[in-house]
Design an enzyme around this catalytic site. Structure first.
Site, PDB file in Angstrom:
ATOM      1  N   ARG A  25      96.370 -27.720 -15.549  1.00 35.94           N
ATOM      2  CA  ARG A  25      96.764 -27.071 -14.298  1.00 35.94           C
ATOM      3  C   ARG A  25      97.854 -26.010 -14.511  1.00 35.94           C
ATOM      4  NH1 ARG A  25      95.441 -29.776  -9.163  1.00 35.94           N
ATOM      5  NH2 ARG A  25      93.324 -30.447  -9.577  1.00 35.94           N
ATOM      6  N   ARG A  38      95.579 -16.577  -3.920  1.00 39.13           N
ATOM      7  CA  ARG A  38      94.883 -17.620  -3.158  1.00 39.13           C
ATOM      8  C   ARG A  38      94.826 -17.214  -1.683  1.00 39.13           C
ATOM      9  NH1 ARG A  38      93.918 -21.583  -0.253  1.00 39.13           N
ATOM     10  NH2 ARG A  38      94.384 -23.760  -0.668  1.00 39.13           N
TER      11      ARG A  38
HETATM   12  O1  CP3 Z   1      94.701 -24.597 -14.558  1.00 40.91           O
HETATM   13  C1  CP3 Z   1      93.762 -25.420 -14.668  1.00 40.91           C
HETATM   14  O2  CP3 Z   1      93.934 -26.578 -15.098  1.00 40.91           O
HETATM   15  C2  CP3 Z   1      92.349 -24.943 -14.388  1.00 40.91           C
HETATM   16  C3  CP3 Z   1      91.761 -25.233 -13.154  1.00 40.91           C
HETATM   17  C4  CP3 Z   1      91.510 -26.649 -12.650  1.00 40.91           C
HETATM   18  C5  CP3 Z   1      91.626 -26.990 -11.286  1.00 40.91           C
HETATM   19  N1  CP3 Z   1      91.182 -28.261 -11.111  1.00 40.91           N
HETATM   20  C6  CP3 Z   1      92.123 -26.095 -10.242  1.00 40.91           C
HETATM   21  C7  CP3 Z   1      92.534 -26.635  -8.938  1.00 40.91           C
HETATM   22  C8  CP3 Z   1      91.042 -27.786 -13.315  1.00 40.91           C
HETATM   23  C9  CP3 Z   1      90.794 -28.009 -14.803  1.00 40.91           C
HETATM   24  C10 CP3 Z   1      90.817 -28.794 -12.318  1.00 40.91           C
HETATM   25  C11 CP3 Z   1      90.271 -30.120 -12.626  1.00 40.91           C
HETATM   26  C12 CP3 Z   1      90.172 -31.113 -11.538  1.00 40.91           C
HETATM   27  N2  CP3 Z   1      89.843 -30.909 -10.213  1.00 40.91           N
HETATM   28  C13 CP3 Z   1      90.318 -32.508 -11.737  1.00 40.91           C
HETATM   29  C14 CP3 Z   1      90.573 -33.181 -13.059  1.00 40.91           C
HETATM   30  C15 CP3 Z   1      91.979 -33.065 -13.521  1.00 40.91           C
HETATM   31  C16 CP3 Z   1      92.999 -33.790 -12.677  1.00 40.91           C
HETATM   32  O3  CP3 Z   1      93.876 -33.098 -12.134  1.00 40.91           O
HETATM   33  O4  CP3 Z   1      92.915 -35.008 -12.590  1.00 40.91           O
HETATM   34  C17 CP3 Z   1      90.143 -33.128 -10.488  1.00 40.91           C
HETATM   35  C18 CP3 Z   1      90.217 -34.611 -10.196  1.00 40.91           C
HETATM   36  C19 CP3 Z   1      89.824 -32.106  -9.537  1.00 40.91           C
HETATM   37  C20 CP3 Z   1      89.460 -32.277  -8.108  1.00 40.91           C
HETATM   38  C21 CP3 Z   1      90.425 -31.629  -7.207  1.00 40.91           C
HETATM   39  N3  CP3 Z   1      90.621 -30.261  -7.109  1.00 40.91           N
HETATM   40  C22 CP3 Z   1      91.273 -32.242  -6.241  1.00 40.91           C
HETATM   41  C23 CP3 Z   1      91.387 -33.742  -6.016  1.00 40.91           C
HETATM   42  C24 CP3 Z   1      91.985 -31.222  -5.618  1.00 40.91           C
HETATM   43  C25 CP3 Z   1      92.948 -31.368  -4.464  1.00 40.91           C
HETATM   44  C26 CP3 Z   1      94.273 -31.860  -4.923  1.00 40.91           C
HETATM   45  C27 CP3 Z   1      95.191 -30.701  -5.225  1.00 40.91           C
HETATM   46  O5  CP3 Z   1      95.826 -30.723  -6.288  1.00 40.91           O
HETATM   47  O6  CP3 Z   1      95.250 -29.804  -4.390  1.00 40.91           O
HETATM   48  C28 CP3 Z   1      91.582 -29.989  -6.202  1.00 40.91           C
HETATM   49  C29 CP3 Z   1      92.081 -28.632  -5.870  1.00 40.91           C
HETATM   50  C30 CP3 Z   1      92.530 -27.752  -6.978  1.00 40.91           C
HETATM   51  N4  CP3 Z   1      91.891 -27.587  -8.173  1.00 40.91           N
HETATM   52  C31 CP3 Z   1      93.653 -26.872  -6.959  1.00 40.91           C
HETATM   53  C32 CP3 Z   1      93.655 -26.172  -8.172  1.00 40.91           C
HETATM   54  C33 CP3 Z   1      94.620 -25.093  -8.609  1.00 40.91           C
HETATM   55  C34 CP3 Z   1      94.596 -26.691  -5.781  1.00 40.91           C
HETATM   56  C35 CP3 Z   1      93.896 -25.861  -4.785  1.00 40.91           C
HETATM   57  C36 CP3 Z   1      94.799 -25.016  -3.903  1.00 40.91           C
HETATM   58  O7  CP3 Z   1      95.159 -23.896  -4.342  1.00 40.91           O
HETATM   59  O8  CP3 Z   1      95.076 -25.449  -2.798  1.00 40.91           O
END
Ligand code: CP3
Length: 350
Positions: A25, A38
């Protein structure tokens, strides 16, 4: 061909004086330039499906901090979206999907249309491959089948995984249909990322740690091994990192049975145990608690040095080799960007 990039060398088992580093992340809400883009994109999904914006977001942390790896900007839930299970991200609530809980719902999903639906992601990979500085490794990724299935069956994030465990335990043959579909879609998705320019891939199994034995073997290890074998058949030299978060001693079985080159360690794994037990077999990545990056200062530096020292000591006698510095889970949104800069300086030996 020139020398391989530092991150790839570590994954092949080479021990480097200053370990290569990247952070899960590393692109995201803690960066003001991410929040700006965003807002411009309108929604998180529009950001993921716009190759110009997604490329820019992947590059933002590289420009600021110069990590050794850039991870593709996308999300693990684009696969369900592509299978035909529409996805939405509600502000402050996380992902929402119409739950898939039986064979009738499965019949509406089609692994054959995933790559067409997510085609903009491959365009992002191509753009990144052109734009990245030459020493930076491009990391593609997907969610592992079990973790993606938890979101598909629960309809979003979960505390107790009641529906997905209920299905997997009570009707394993039915649940296997979903897992097989995810294996097929994930192989096709990652293979296309590699063709587009991804040099390493990581499989995120964020919720592997909620599975008891022997469900862990069936729903985490076996599908991961199938994905690794299928990718290896097409790309024999592709380095693959697995992240079975929270599985404790299960990391050893996962390392032995899946065929991954690298393991991403969550913060609970003792580094000495990992070095001695897992290190001789696979490269290791991790496992700084991401909250140290929120706290910063001396505490963060000591925690990082503890990992660097723990990795160095005894590693040669144990035969352990490659190490990639990373966090044990993703950077959290409240992280001050200057703490990330301080950690990067420490890792470079500055
Ligand atoms: O920088 C990076 O790591 C690359 C991008 C990336 C994102 N999600 C962007 C993201 C990666 C590799 C992921 C993987 C991901 N997504 C996982 C596995 C890793 C982990 O964190 O456990 C999981 C479980 C998800 C599913 C997911 N995506 C959830 C549950 C959420 C909401 C929770 C949150 O943090 O907001 C997301 C959204 C998400 N994915 C965001 C980002 C930058 C936030 C979105 C926003 O800008 O509001």
């Amino acid at each position: 061909m020139g020398e391989e990039k530092r991150l790839v060398r570590a994954l092949r088992g080479e021990k480097l004086a200053h370990p290569p580093f990247w952070f899960m992340r590393q692109a995201g809400r803690y960066l003001p330039e991410y929040r700006d883009l965003r807002a411009k994109a309108g929604s998180f999904l529009e950001l993921c499906y716009n190759p110009d914006f997604a490329t820019e977001v992947s590059l933002q942390p590289i420009r600021r901090y110069g990590m050794d790896g850039a991870i593709l900007f996308a999300d693990i839930l684009l696969i369900p979206d592509g299978l035909g299970q529409p996805l939405a991200y509600k502000e402050g609530e996380g992902p929402r999907l119409e739950p898939v809980r039986d064979r009738a719902a499965l019949a509406k999903l089609d692994p054959g249309r995933v790559n067409e639906h997510v085609a903009p992601v491959f365009e992002t990979v191509r753009q990144l491959a052109r734009a990245l500085p030459e020493q930076v490794t491009l990391i593609g990724f997907a969610g592992a089948p079990w973790t993606v299935a938890t979101y598909m069956v629960e309809g979003g994030s979960s505390r107790d995984f009641a529906h997905v465990k209920g299905w997997a335990f009570a009707d394993p043959d039915g649940f296997q249909v979903l897992i097989d579909m995810l294996v097929e879609a994930t192989v096709a998705y990652l293979a296309e990322q590699v063709r587009a320019g991804a040099e390493v891939v990581q499989l995120f199994d964020t919720w592997a740690g909620v599975l008891p034995e022997p469900a862990f073997e069936r729903w985490c290890i076996a599908p991961t091994a199938a994905i690794v074998a299928a990718l290896r058949a097409e790309f024999p030299a592709l380095p693959i990192i697995g992240f079975p978060r929270g599985v404790g001693a299960g990391y050893a079985a996962y390392a032995a049975a899946t065929g991954v080159d690298g393991l991403s360690l969550d913060p609970s794994v003792p580094i000495e145990w990992a070095r001695d037990v897992l290190g001789p077999r696979v490269a290791l990545q991790g496992n700084l608690d991401p909250h140290w990056l929120v706290v910063g200062g001396k505490g963060m530096e000591e925690a990082a040095r503890r990992l660097l020292d723990g990795w160095g000591q005894g590693a040669d006698e144990s035969g352990a080799g490659g190490y990639i510095f990373n966090l044990g889970h993703g950077i959290v949104p409240q992280t001050p960007p200057e703490h990330v800069a301080a950690l990067c300086a420490l890792l470079r030996g500055e």
